[in-house]
Design a protein around this motif. Structure first.
Motif, mmCIF file in Angstrom:
data_model
loop_
_atom_site.group_PDB
_atom_site.id
_atom_site.type_symbol
_atom_site.label_atom_id
_atom_site.label_comp_id
_atom_site.label_asym_id
_atom_site.label_seq_id
_atom_site.Cartn_x
_atom_site.Cartn_y
_atom_site.Cartn_z
ATOM 1 N N LEU A 114 0.886 -1.437 -0.007
ATOM 2 C CA LEU A 114 0.030 -0.015 -0.157
ATOM 3 C C LEU A 114 0.823 1.106 0.000
ATOM 4 O O LEU A 114 2.013 1.338 0.725
ATOM 5 N N LEU A 115 0.507 2.359 -1.034
ATOM 6 C CA LEU A 115 1.229 3.439 -0.980
ATOM 7 C C LEU A 115 0.573 4.498 -0.537
ATOM 8 O O LEU A 115 -0.509 4.770 -1.008
ATOM 9 N N LEU A 116 1.040 5.452 0.557
ATOM 10 C CA LEU A 116 0.514 6.429 0.966
ATOM 11 C C LEU A 116 1.003 7.691 0.333
ATOM 12 O O LEU A 116 2.198 8.111 0.758
ATOM 13 N N LEU A 117 0.637 8.447 -0.294
ATOM 14 C CA LEU A 117 0.950 9.765 -1.078
ATOM 15 C C LEU A 117 0.548 11.059 -0.466
ATOM 16 O O LEU A 117 -0.679 11.425 -0.741
ATOM 17 N N ASP A 118 1.543 11.700 0.482
ATOM 18 C CA ASP A 118 0.922 12.871 1.132
ATOM 19 C C ASP A 118 1.178 14.104 0.220
ATOM 20 O O ASP A 118 2.551 14.743 0.326
ATOM 21 N N GLU A 119 0.524 14.495 -0.821
ATOM 22 C CA GLU A 119 0.920 15.682 -1.690
ATOM 23 C C GLU A 119 2.003 15.551 -2.282
ATOM 24 O O GLU A 119 2.925 16.699 -2.363
#
Lengths: 268, 259
Positions: free
Chosen positions: B155-160
């Motif tokens: 799972l990838l979490l992309l914070d802006e």
């Protein structure tokens, strides 16, 4: 084509300007150096100042050459240099380790905060007599003086830098599940190298103070001892000579720290 | 069972004189291989929800289940990309992309080779031994993507991640990230306040309300738009229609806050 030639000559002009400025700077640096020693020599010879107290460059030089020929000065230089470097290294490393412990435990750092302020404010040289009684009138107490004088300020500066490390570097590491020790090793310590180096520069000067004062109090050897001995027998040529040697070696140490700095933080 | 489930999550931040309910009653489910976006006004707790999913913060209430396992702390199933690249300036690119492997104890010849191949695929094979300061913003963010993908998270979490880049670089990087994630069949959550970016990249968009943040509305992106790369999606006739729809909802939200 015409534009290209213009650029070349403009670049040459620019380089010449830099070289002219460098020459100007070096010229005045040398001028100050020569004027200082010339004025000192003249003032002493013409008795504008008391030659017994202020000596003169020629007398200092003659004494220095004499000491070198006799070979007596080497032991004094090497012992003081050894004590200073040891005190400097111990002070810096101990200060950094203390800072690491404070960073490790925020609670401990809160508890110890007022004591750090007190220890930092206290004049460390005043501990000299106590150290001598506790550790004996020997090299151990002199090296301890050299170390103790720089350890608290190192702790404070390095700890501040540890705390000011951008928390996002920690976040990157934590998303990979890094432990606190890994965070310290990968982010906190390397990002604080510039701060540690700048305390090194301060500590070079502080360690000389500690060691020279230590030698005033106990030793039978060393440059600090020569200064206090020269003072007691009213030989101020000896005092001046020892002082000049200290200045030279302190400068060399500072330059070495600068070289280390350039090697360590060249990529930033 | 869905791949990721966020169940009844609320979180409160405490300070000496204040308590802030950042997010409240958040329920989301995401299937494997989906790309979803969270958009909303600033202060809607977007970063808080990502930090909770990453295991960096334990929520005050509720739980997150990833692949049938409850999240209790940082784990190697999730990868996190921040607003800026945060490459370590004292490490070479090579050392930077191996960082995750090193920390999770997976560094060996095979994983090294795989990571270096990924770097080459991003068109950055030649910078392996350079330092981050020698690279442009877009190159650095691509290196950060390689660093995140190196540990092979599910799972990838992309914070802006594109917000600090110039527009042209941003568009190119959106395409690159989209294609890379689709190729490796990754699941991703993107947090952004760029409506266009959210439409162009995702399968679904969750619109959050302001403080405390919670799901206000869900927008499903039609498949004909979600399966094409972001740059093409931005030129698709449906794109503008959806944009207007989300825009109106956002305005409504803001008006509610004012009165």
């Amino acid at each position: 084509m015409k534009i290209k030639m213009n650029i070349d000559s403009m670049h040459r002009e620019y380089k010449n300007k830099i070289i002219r400025e460098q020459r100007f700077v070096i010229f005045f640096q040398l001028l100050i150096f020569i004027t200082f020693f010339a004025l000192w020599e003249i003032a002493s010879n013409l008795k504008w100042v008391d030659p017994l107290v202020f000596s003169s460059p020629s007398k200092v030089w003659n004494l220095f050459v004499e000491n070198i020929l006799e070979g007596t000065i080497y032991a004094h230089i090497s012992i003081t240099l050894f004590e200073t470097i040891l005190g400097f290294i111990i002070g810096t490393i101990a200060g950094t380790i203390l800072a690491a412990i404070l960073w490790w435990s925020p609670l401990l750092s809160k508890i110890l905060d007022p004591y750090l302020v007190v220890l930092n404010a206290m004049p460390k040289v005043a501990l000299g007599p106590i150290l001598i009684v506790a550790l004996g009138p020997n090299m151990t107490s002199i090296v301890t003086m050299g170390a103790i004088i720089s350890v608290i300020i190192t702790t404070i500066v390095v700890y501040t830098s540890f705390r000011e490390t951008d928390p996002n570097y920690m976040k990157v590491l934590q998303t990979f599940g890094a432990t606190r020790w890994q965070c310290f090793k990968e982010a906190i310590l390397p990002s604080s190298f510039p701060a540690i180096i700048s305390t090194l520069k301060v500590n070079v000067g502080l360690s000389w103070v500690g060691v020279v004062v230590g030698e005033f109090l106990v030793s039978k050897q060393g440059l600090g001892y020569l200064i206090i001995y020269g003072f007691q027998v009213f030989n101020f040529t000896l005092v001046m000579q020892s002082l000049l040697i200290i200045v030279i070696f302190a400068t060399i140490m500072y330059k070495i720290v600068e070289l280390i700095e350039n090697a360590l933080i060249k990529n930033r | 069972m869905s791949f990721l489930q966020i169940q009844d999550v609320s979180h409160v931040y405490f300070s000496k004189n204040d308590r802030t309910l950042a997010i409240t009653d958040i329920n989301l489910t995401i299937e494997e291989g989906e790309f979803i976006s969270i958009i909303g006004p600033s202060g809607c707790g977007k970063t808080t929800i990502l930090s909770i999913v990453a295991g960096l913060i334990t929520p005050s209430v509720g739980k997150v289940i990833l692949d049938n396992e409850s999240i209790t702390g940082p784990n190697k199933n999730t990868g996190y990309m921040l607003q800026q690249d945060y490459l370590f300036p004292w490490k070479t690119i090579r050392e930077n992309i191996f960082l995750g492997l090193k920390l999770t104890g997976q560094l060996n010849e095979k994983t090294k080779q795989k990571t270096l191949n990924l770097l080459k695929k991003m068109g950055l094979g030649h910078v392996e031994n350079q330092f981050p300061t020698q690279l442009s913003g877009g190159m650095r963010q691509r290196v950060a993507l390689v660093r995140t993908l190196a540990t092979n998270p599910k799972l990838l979490l992309l914070d802006e991640p594109f917000s600090a880049l110039d527009f042209q670089t941003k568009l190119k990087l959106e395409d690159l990230v989209f294609k890379t994630l689709k190729q490796f069949e990754k699941t991703a959550i993107l947090v952004t306040h760029d409506i266009g970016e959210a439409i162009a990249m995702s399968n679904r968009i969750y619109l959050f309300t302001n403080r405390p943040g919670t799901v206000h509305k869900l927008f499903n992106i039609p498949e004909e738009l979600s399966k094409i790369p972001p740059f093409e999606a931005r030129n698709h006739p449906l794109y503008n229609e959806i944009f207007q729809g989300i825009w109106k909802e956002l305005e409504k939200l803001e008006n509610q806050n004012e009165y």
